[in-house]
Design a protein around this motif. Structure first.
Motif, PDB file in Angstrom:
ATOM      1  N   GLY A  71      40.924  45.602 -42.962  1.00 26.57           N
ATOM      2  CA  GLY A  71      41.547  45.302 -41.679  1.00 26.57           C
ATOM      3  C   GLY A  71      41.173  46.355 -40.669  1.00 26.57           C
ATOM      4  O   GLY A  71      40.097  46.965 -40.734  1.00 26.57           O
TER       5      GLY A  71
ATOM      6  N   ALA B 282      37.630  43.863 -36.998  1.00 28.98           N
ATOM      7  CA  ALA B 282      38.155  43.022 -38.085  1.00 28.98           C
ATOM      8  C   ALA B 282      38.946  41.849 -37.520  1.00 28.98           C
ATOM      9  O   ALA B 282      38.887  40.733 -38.041  1.00 28.98           O
ATOM     10  CB  ALA B 282      39.034  43.859 -39.014  1.00 28.98           C
ATOM     11  N   HIS B 283      39.667  42.108 -36.445  1.00 26.09           N
ATOM     12  CA  HIS B 283      40.496  41.068 -35.853  1.00 26.09           C
ATOM     13  C   HIS B 283      39.657  39.977 -35.208  1.00 26.09           C
ATOM     14  O   HIS B 283      39.902  38.795 -35.387  1.00 26.09           O
ATOM     15  CB  HIS B 283      41.446  41.685 -34.820  1.00 26.09           C
ATOM     16  CG  HIS B 283      42.253  40.679 -34.072  1.00 26.09           C
ATOM     17  ND1 HIS B 283      42.155  40.511 -32.717  1.00 26.09           N
ATOM     18  CD2 HIS B 283      43.159  39.775 -34.499  1.00 26.09           C
ATOM     19  CE1 HIS B 283      42.973  39.559 -32.325  1.00 26.09           C
ATOM     20  NE2 HIS B 283      43.594  39.093 -33.391  1.00 26.09           N
TER      21      HIS B 283
ATOM     22  N   GLU C 151      38.018  37.838 -37.732  1.00 29.40           N
ATOM     23  CA  GLU C 151      38.992  36.834 -38.202  1.00 29.40           C
ATOM     24  C   GLU C 151      38.940  35.583 -37.319  1.00 29.40           C
ATOM     25  O   GLU C 151      38.920  34.446 -37.822  1.00 29.40           O
ATOM     26  CB  GLU C 151      40.398  37.438 -38.181  1.00 29.40           C
ATOM     27  CG  GLU C 151      41.531  36.448 -38.350  1.00 29.40           C
ATOM     28  CD  GLU C 151      42.698  36.736 -37.433  1.00 29.40           C
ATOM     29  OE1 GLU C 151      43.140  35.801 -36.714  1.00 29.40           O
ATOM     30  OE2 GLU C 151      43.185  37.881 -37.423  1.00 29.40           O
TER      31      GLU C 151
ATOM     32  N   THR D 116      45.390  39.632 -38.993  1.00 27.96           N
ATOM     33  CA  THR D 116      44.768  40.893 -39.372  1.00 27.96           C
ATOM     34  C   THR D 116      45.790  42.005 -39.199  1.00 27.96           C
ATOM     35  O   THR D 116      46.523  42.028 -38.214  1.00 27.96           O
ATOM     36  CB  THR D 116      43.548  41.199 -38.486  1.00 27.96           C
ATOM     37  OG1 THR D 116      42.646  40.104 -38.552  1.00 27.96           O
ATOM     38  CG2 THR D 116      42.839  42.462 -38.934  1.00 27.96           C
TER      39      THR D 116
ATOM     40  N   THR E  31      42.961  41.239 -43.948  1.00 24.32           N
ATOM     41  CA  THR E  31      42.678  40.091 -43.095  1.00 24.32           C
ATOM     42  C   THR E  31      42.932  38.874 -43.976  1.00 24.32           C
ATOM     43  O   THR E  31      42.323  38.749 -45.049  1.00 24.32           O
ATOM     44  CB  THR E  31      41.233  40.095 -42.588  1.00 24.32           C
ATOM     45  OG1 THR E  31      40.975  41.340 -41.920  1.00 24.32           O
ATOM     46  CG2 THR E  31      41.013  38.954 -41.613  1.00 24.32           C
TER      47      THR E  31
ATOM     48  N   THR F 232      45.064  47.600 -34.374  1.00 19.68           N
ATOM     49  CA  THR F 232      44.497  46.381 -34.947  1.00 19.68           C
ATOM     50  C   THR F 232      43.731  45.571 -33.911  1.00 19.68           C
ATOM     51  O   THR F 232      42.651  45.047 -34.178  1.00 19.68           O
ATOM     52  CB  THR F 232      45.609  45.525 -35.573  1.00 19.68           C
ATOM     53  OG1 THR F 232      46.202  46.258 -36.651  1.00 19.68           O
ATOM     54  CG2 THR F 232      45.058  44.214 -36.107  1.00 19.68           C
TER      55      THR F 232
END
Length: 977
Positions: free
Chosen positions: A77, A89-90, A93, A173, A178, A249
């Motif tokens: 994440g 990472a977000h 996603e 996430t 995730t 995040t």
């Protein structure tokens, strides 16, 4: 105390069950050619597999509903985001919903070089500092993205999930995870695995720049969220060496606006590998059959070493670390103490300590800060992550109280933990309540899956989860005192003071010029057609029969409606009164007042402790038209629980000090509501539906509140049982048995007092557009379109169900989300819904919503208005909507006390049967022509009230006037106080 013998009986019962449990240990087993592990004594009967490629599979079968909660989880994440690409990472996603080279594309060979060009342009954009040149490059990105989008098929993933009856298709996430989540019919597992296996094979980053702008709108939402800003400030101070505190995040504005598709792919290839992923399913399936299917679907994944996450250990905090956060919402205090990570005994003890401070009834904060009304609100909770855990304390001041005083009051309760100044039986009471909570959780397939997913991503041993109640039941008071002295001092915490005021740190970024992209919504890839053609075993819907499914009996002269609990020993009891705030403005105040009262022989604190020891709760909810008393617990303590409530209600005594404090709390809550944008928007919406005098502002004024006397409220409480009400029961007893027991404990008169006459509110008929505007210091602008429709007509239910799914509530495949978010990048969140009322005398309401950056307001309003004027046609979309409604109904099981609630709701609407059957039986008849006719009759060319909350510094009033007569209600008019 008179309930002591019953409490001892409960403790004996719990102890017996704990002693009788099988030893909790990991065991190995084999079935259907696969080895798996399981934990003895696990009530979820979960199996833990590790496939040859390292993929973790966790299966927890339960047949209560013909559905399956599914998670595909990646142990990566924001913690593992590159430092120069936070938020990666977000937004990866987000891109996992865009398809692969096999779906989501009309022609991959032609799309591929155009996407490669977009990749190159983004790298140039990243490496260019000159703003003029960057703007030119972005024009090229926009142009190339538009060309590539001509070959893209938007939302094919969502279409496949919708068609198979999926619900709540989403992903999230966090710091170290995730997770992709789906709730599917039990007969759709083959289709689900076909789609998921392909989804993670070769994700393509298509339609990227519009999705990135949607992510930026999500960032704007966080900039308007004071709570989010407090949490981020707290983590920054608490974890200066760990990425929990070093990056967020959602990422920084700079990184969001300067993405690298190369970096995104690198992240995917590093972390989306089978030995770092888990597939978690809970629901109605045969694990022996499903494990084979999962193995086939994901066998192509190849394991590889995972980049290790390294960080320097945090240094001890030796003096309070302070941060200040500013924003428009009410002021408050957040304190945080640092603890070891999730898979430690200390983390489990931390959960216990959190419950000792706040458990809703008998925690130190509950009794000493809330019961005594020293704070407006106070809570303590544990927040456990893989590397560290946190004890979070939150407090809101009463009027005239400083934030430092809030801090000191909470620290004083921590000091009591260190000194052992708490009830000797508090630990065991918490254990008993946790036992009840586990029973409730295991009833629900989605809760099971969520717990299993969390343990996987955070590295918690499931054996310790299964054994937690047993482990904590052995914890002693001296151990807690030692634990508190080890970790909780007056010096080793982070404190964030949330002040009301302007946040001068918000970065303003101008919106980019984005040309709406083609969606090709009607197109279908060969892969989608293949999935659609896969055979499924039909699941027959189950309709409620209100006469057969609900038992009826009497409790004296009260009607009893009951459903038998055949799963466990829990009960839920309700007294339902057909009166509320509209009958008596004092009723909601009295309902709040009761929690601070005692009787001649017991204090308020005594009652709270007694309920908690019984693992029982009670509450009174006074709505506008219905008041509900809710009592729940273990059936063996039914009589003791009910007697506690009856004694309190019948013998409660006036307490002037408690009333004075309550009035102060209510006034502070009211002040806080006036600086809360969601509360302000609710006021605008109620105004739009009912006019200046409406249900939202109907209540006691501050002057009327000041005049309320304790004896007035006591009379309301003492008189409550004198009004007619219905007894609702869900538990192990029959209706007759429950009725007999209730009658022996719940005393009512032979003749009931008539309900006080209720005030009536009439929904207005709009004849011209108007704008209701409220000024608020925020980055975004939030807009609702509100219009009262026709009087409730159940014959419209099938059309409404399909229309809503097609137009505005059907996830990413709905028209509104596709057009306003996917194509035009105008919002992160948008929807539209034609809603039916809760009772037959009322009218339907149409509501549409979009939250957008303030400088996109005009574009956003135009975009929604275009859809309200012209309904885009998609035969495939209509078929998808019908399929989703059909399969959702087929697999929906209304159970437990939900059966009674459904019956009562139907009764208010004048129905004597399960309306879902009418919807289901008429689905095949629905066509686009029917939806268009509905749209033409109910939505097109209608007058609307635009409810807008935004900063007047960012919104031009002349623009607002274009949409209708502008009205700016003051806050007193909106709230009534």
């Amino acid at each position: 105390m008179k309930y002591r013998f019953l409490i001892i009986g409960l403790l004996f019962f719990v102890a017996q069950n704990l002693t009788a449990q099988t030893t909790i240990a990991w065991k190995q087993a084999s079935a259907a050619g696969y080895n798996y592990k399981y934990v003895t004594g696990d009530p979820t009967h979960s199996r833990f597999y590790t496939l040859k490629n390292g993929l973790t599979v966790i299966l927890s079968p339960t047949k209560k509903q013909p559905r399956v909660q599914a998670y595909v989880a990646v142990k990566a994440g924001s913690k593992t985001d590159p430092a120069d690409h936070t938020g990666l990472a977000h937004y990866l996603e987000h891109m996992l919903f865009k398809g692969t080279d096999k779906f989501g594309s009309l022609n991959w060979e032609k799309e591929k070089p155009l996407l490669t060009k977009v990749d190159v342009l983004y790298e140039q954009y990243n490496n260019t500092k000159d703003e003029a040149k960057r703007k030119e490059i972005y024009k090229e990105i926009d142009k190339a993205s538009g060309e590539a989008a001509k070959y893209a098929i938007a939302n094919e993933y969502d279409k496949m999930m919708t068609a198979m009856g999926g619900q709540n298709s989403n992903a999230f996430t966090s710091f170290e995870q995730t997770v992709y989540t789906e709730d599917i019919p039990a007969n759709a597992i083959d289709k689900f695995l076909k789609v998921q296996g392909e989804r993670f094979r070769n994700p393509i980053l298509r339609i990227f720049h519009t999705e990135l702008e949607a992510v930026y709108e999500e960032k704007n939402r966080t900039l308007d969220d004071d709570g989010r800003k407090v949490t981020e400030a707290m983590f920054t101070k608490l974890f200066p060496n760990n990425n929990y505190g070093k990056q967020t995040t959602i990422g920084t504005v700079e990184h969001l606006k300067n993405p690298s598709l190369v970096a995104i792919r690198r992240y995917y290839h590093d972390y989306y590998v089978p030995n770092n992923m888990g597939v978690i399913l809970s629901g109605d399936f045969n694990p022996d059959a499903v494990i084979k299917k999962i193995d086939v679907a994901f066998s192509y994944l190849k394991p590889k070493p995972i980049p290790p996450y390294k960080f320097d250990a945090e240094q001890p905090i030796t003096a309070p670390v302070k941060a200040d956060v500013y924003g428009p919402n009410a002021e408050n205090v957040t304190m945080a103490f640092r603890f070891p990570g999730a898979n430690t005994r200390d983390a489990r003890l931390l959960d216990l300590v959190g419950a000792m401070l706040t458990n809703g009834k008998a925690g130190l904060f509950d009794l000493n800060l809330i019961k005594k009304q020293k704070l407006l609100s106070a809570s303590a909770s544990s927040y456990t992550l893989k590397d560290y855990g946190v004890l979070l304390l939150r407090g809101n001041p009463v009027k005239g109280q400083s934030l430092e005083e809030v801090r000191d009051l909470m620290l004083a309760e921590i000091a009591k933990l260190r000194a052992g100044d708490f009830s000797d039986d508090l630990i065991q009471s918490i254990v008993n309540n946790q036992k009840k909570a586990l029973i409730q959780k295991n009833e629900d397939y989605s809760s099971r899956a969520e717990d299993l997913m969390y343990t996987f991503t955070s590295g918690v041993d499931w054996k310790t989860v299964v054994g937690t109640v047993k482990e904590l039941s052995a914890v002693t008071k001296p151990q807690i005192v030692a634990f508190a002295n080890k970790y909780l001092s007056d010096q080793n915490y982070v404190i964030v003071y949330k002040h009301q005021g302007e946040d001068k740190n918000i970065v303003k970024v101008d919106k980019p010029t984005i040309t709406p992209v083609d969606l090709n919504s009607a197109a279908q890839s060969p892969f989608l057609k293949q999935v659609m053609a896969m055979p499924v075993t039909n699941i027959k819907p189950v309709w409620l029969d209100y006469q057969k499914d609900i038992q009826r009996a009497k409790a004296g002269n009260l009607d009893v409606l009951a459903v038998k609990n055949t799963d466990n020993n829990l009960f839920r009891l309700y007294y339902r009164y057909e009166m509320g705030n509209w009958n008596n403005k004092l009723l909601p105040i009295a309902a709040q007042y009761l929690q601070f009262l005692g009787t001649g022989s017991q204090t308020s604190e005594d009652f709270s402790k007694a309920f908690y020891k019984l693992a029982s709760t009670y509450s009174i909810s006074a709505g506008n038209e219905v008041t509900t008393v809710t009592i729940n617990g273990l059936q063996e303590n039914f009589a003791a629980t009910l007697k506690l409530y009856e004694d309190l209600l019948a013998d409660c005594k006036p307490d002037e000090v408690a009333l004075a404090s309550l009035k102060t709390r209510i006034k502070r809550s009211r002040e806080n509501s006036k600086i809360n944008k969601s509360a302000i928007m609710q006021g605008l919406i109620s105004y739009a539906q009912y006019g200046p005098t409406n249900p939202y502002n109907y209540g006691l004024t501050n002057e009327e509140l000041d005049a309320v006397k304790a004896e007035d409220l006591i009379k309301v409480l003492h008189d409550l049982s004198n009004y007619s009400h219905t007894v609702l029961y869900y538990g192990p007893k029959t209706a007759a048995e429950a009725g007999t027991e209730v009658a022996s404990l719940h005393k009512v008169p032979a003749v009931f007092t008539p309900y006080p006459a209720a005030v009536k509110f009439t929904q207005v008929t709009s004849t011209a557009n108007q704008v209701l505007f409220a000024n608020y210091d925020m980055v975004q602008a939030e807009i609702y379109w509100i219009r009262n429709g026709e009087k409730y007509n159940p014959a419209l239910a099938p059309g409404i169900a399909v229309f809503n799914n097609y137009f505005g509530t059907g996830g990413f495949s709905s028209i509104v989300l596709q057009d306003l978010r996917e194509s035009k990048a105008l919002a992160y969140s948008t929807f539209a819904q034609y809603a039916t009322p809760s009772k037959k005398e009322n009218r339907d309401v149409f509501a549409a919503y979009i939250g957008t950056q303030a400088d996109k307001l005009n574009e956003a309003i135009k975009g929604m208005n275009d859809l309200l004027t012209t309904l885009p046609e998609s035969k495939e979309g209509v078929a998808l909507a019908k399929d989703n409604v059909r399969k959702s109904i087929e697999t929906e099981r209304i159970t437990e006390d939900g059966i009674i609630s459904d019956y009562l709701n139907a009764k208010r609407l004048g129905l004597d049967h399960d309306l879902r059957k009418d919807v289901f039986d008429n689905l095949d008849k629905m066509s686009f022509a029917d939806l268009k006719a509905f749209h033409d009759a109910q939505i097109k060319n209608k007058t609307y009230t635009y409810c807008i909350v935004a900063s007047e510094k960012k919104v031009n009033e002349d623009d607002l006037k274009k949409y209708g007569t502008v009205i700016k209600p003051d806050l007193k008019q909106l709230f009534g106080f």
